[in-house]
Design a protein around this motif. Structure first.
Motif, PDB file in Angstrom:
ATOM      1  N   ALA A   1     -27.095 100.802  66.069  1.00  0.00           N
ATOM      2  CA  ALA A   1     -28.261 100.187  65.427  1.00  0.00           C
ATOM      3  C   ALA A   1     -29.555 100.742  66.016  1.00  0.00           C
ATOM      4  O   ALA A   1     -30.499 101.059  65.285  1.00  0.00           O
ATOM      5  N   TYR A   2     -29.595 100.873  67.345  1.00  0.00           N
ATOM      6  CA  TYR A   2     -30.807 101.408  67.972  1.00  0.00           C
ATOM      7  C   TYR A   2     -31.043 102.854  67.568  1.00  0.00           C
ATOM      8  O   TYR A   2     -32.183 103.246  67.271  1.00  0.00           O
ATOM      9  N   LEU A   3     -29.988 103.670  67.554  1.00  0.00           N
ATOM     10  CA  LEU A   3     -30.143 105.085  67.209  1.00  0.00           C
ATOM     11  C   LEU A   3     -30.714 105.262  65.806  1.00  0.00           C
ATOM     12  O   LEU A   3     -31.324 106.289  65.509  1.00  0.00           O
ATOM     13  N   HIS A   4     -30.521 104.270  64.947  1.00  0.00           N
ATOM     14  CA  HIS A   4     -31.065 104.362  63.596  1.00  0.00           C
ATOM     15  C   HIS A   4     -32.520 103.906  63.510  1.00  0.00           C
ATOM     16  O   HIS A   4     -33.092 103.895  62.409  1.00  0.00           O
ATOM     17  N   THR A   5     -33.103 103.530  64.651  1.00  0.00           N
ATOM     18  CA  THR A   5     -34.517 103.147  64.654  1.00  0.00           C
ATOM     19  C   THR A   5     -35.415 104.230  65.255  1.00  0.00           C
ATOM     20  O   THR A   5     -36.629 104.143  65.143  1.00  0.00           O
ATOM     21  N   ILE A   6     -34.823 105.250  65.874  1.00  0.00           N
ATOM     22  CA  ILE A   6     -35.629 106.284  66.519  1.00  0.00           C
ATOM     23  C   ILE A   6     -36.061 107.309  65.471  1.00  0.00           C
ATOM     24  O   ILE A   6     -35.472 107.385  64.384  1.00  0.00           O
ATOM     25  N   PRO A   7     -37.089 108.105  65.774  1.00  0.00           N
ATOM     26  CA  PRO A   7     -37.550 109.099  64.782  1.00  0.00           C
ATOM     27  C   PRO A   7     -36.447 110.086  64.402  1.00  0.00           C
ATOM     28  O   PRO A   7     -35.734 110.604  65.263  1.00  0.00           O
ATOM     29  N   ALA A   8     -36.303 110.327  63.122  1.00  0.00           N
ATOM     30  CA  ALA A   8     -35.333 111.313  62.629  1.00  0.00           C
ATOM     31  C   ALA A   8     -35.889 112.717  62.845  1.00  0.00           C
ATOM     32  O   ALA A   8     -37.029 112.999  62.488  1.00  0.00           O
TER      33      ALA A   8
END
Length: 207
Positions: free
Chosen positions: A176-183
Motif C-alpha cells: 500500500a505504501y509503495l503505491h503512494t510514492i512517486p511513479a
C-alpha cells in the motif's frame, strides 16, 4: 382468467430476468474492476508500510546511490526506482572463493555464482514498476521467493527469506505504501543467469 395468468407469468419472467441481469453485472464488475471491489488502504496502513520500508532497508538496494558530501548515499530523487536503465555496466570482475560476489557503485546491480541481478523498480509506474502488480502477487512473491509470485526464483542479494516471515498484513501495508510514492518510469535490465552473463562478458571483450 387465462389472460390474467399469462400477465402474471410475464411479470415473473421479467422479474427473474432483472435479477439475473443484476447478478451478472455484479460478477462482471468483480472480474473487471478488482480495484473498486478491494478495500482501500487507510492512513494507518500506509504509515505502517512506510515504517517497514525504511526499517527493512529497501532503499539500500532499490534506490541508486550517488556520491554525496560524506560518501555514497541514496539518490532520493530516484527513490526505489531500481537499477537505472541508462547505466550500462561493463562485465563484472572475476570472483573467487574469498570474494564470492560483487556489487556496482550504484548498489543496484550484483554479480555472483547466481549470475547478475538488478534491483527492480518498486515505484507504482504501470509500465516498469509495481503499477500492474496486484496485492496478492506482491505478497506471494515475498512469501515464496518467486518473481511475480509464479515465475523464476528471486535472486540474491534480495533477502526474501527473511522478509517471508513478515505477516500478510505487514506485506499488504508495504504494498500500500509503495503505491503512494512517486511513479518513476525506469526499466532495469532483466536478470542474467550465469551462462548468459558469461556470454555477454565474452562478447564485450575486444578482439
Amino acid at each position: 382468467m387465462r389472460n390474467h395468468e399469462e400477465s402474471h407469468k410475464h411479470k415473473c419472467q421479467a422479474g427473474a430476468h432483472a435479477v439475473l441481469a443484476t447478478v451478472l453485472s455484479g460478477i462482471v464488475c468483480l472480474l473487471l474492476c478488482p480495484a473498486a471491489s478491494a478495500a482501500k488502504p487507510d492512513a494507518a496502513q500506509i504509515e505502517r508500510g512506510k515504517m517497514l520500508v525504511l526499517s527493512l532497508g529497501c532503499n539500500d538496494c532499490h534506490t541508486p546511490f550517488k556520491m554525496g558530501a560524506h560518501g555514497p548515499e541514496p539518490d532520493m530523487s530516484r527513490m526505489l526506482s531500481g537499477h537505472p536503465e541508462q547505466l550500462k555496466l561493463p562485465p563484472p570482475p572475476k570472483t573467487d572463493a574469498a570474494w564470492a560476489w560483487v556489487g556496482s557503485a550504484s548498489n543496484t546491480a550484483f554479480a555472483g555464482p547466481w549470475g547478475i541481478s538488478y534491483a527492480m523498480n518498486l515505484t507504482p509506474d504501470p509500465a516498469t514498476g509495481l503499477g500492474k502488480w496486484t496485492e496478492q502477487m506482491f505478497v506471494t512473491a515475498i512469501k515464496t521467493g518467486k518473481h511475480l509470485g509464479i515465475s523464476r526464483p528471486i535472486m540474491p542479494p534480495m533477502p526474501w527469506q527473511a522478509y517471508s516471515h513478515l505477516s500478510v498484513q505487514d506485506l499488504k501495508a508495504v504494498f500500500a505504501y509503495l503505491h503512494t510514492i512517486p511513479a518513476i518510469k525506469n526499466q532495469p535490465p532483466t536478470y542474467a543467469p550465469p551462462l548468459m552473463a558469461q556470454q555477454e562478458a565474452a562478447a564485450s571483450k575486444p578482439r
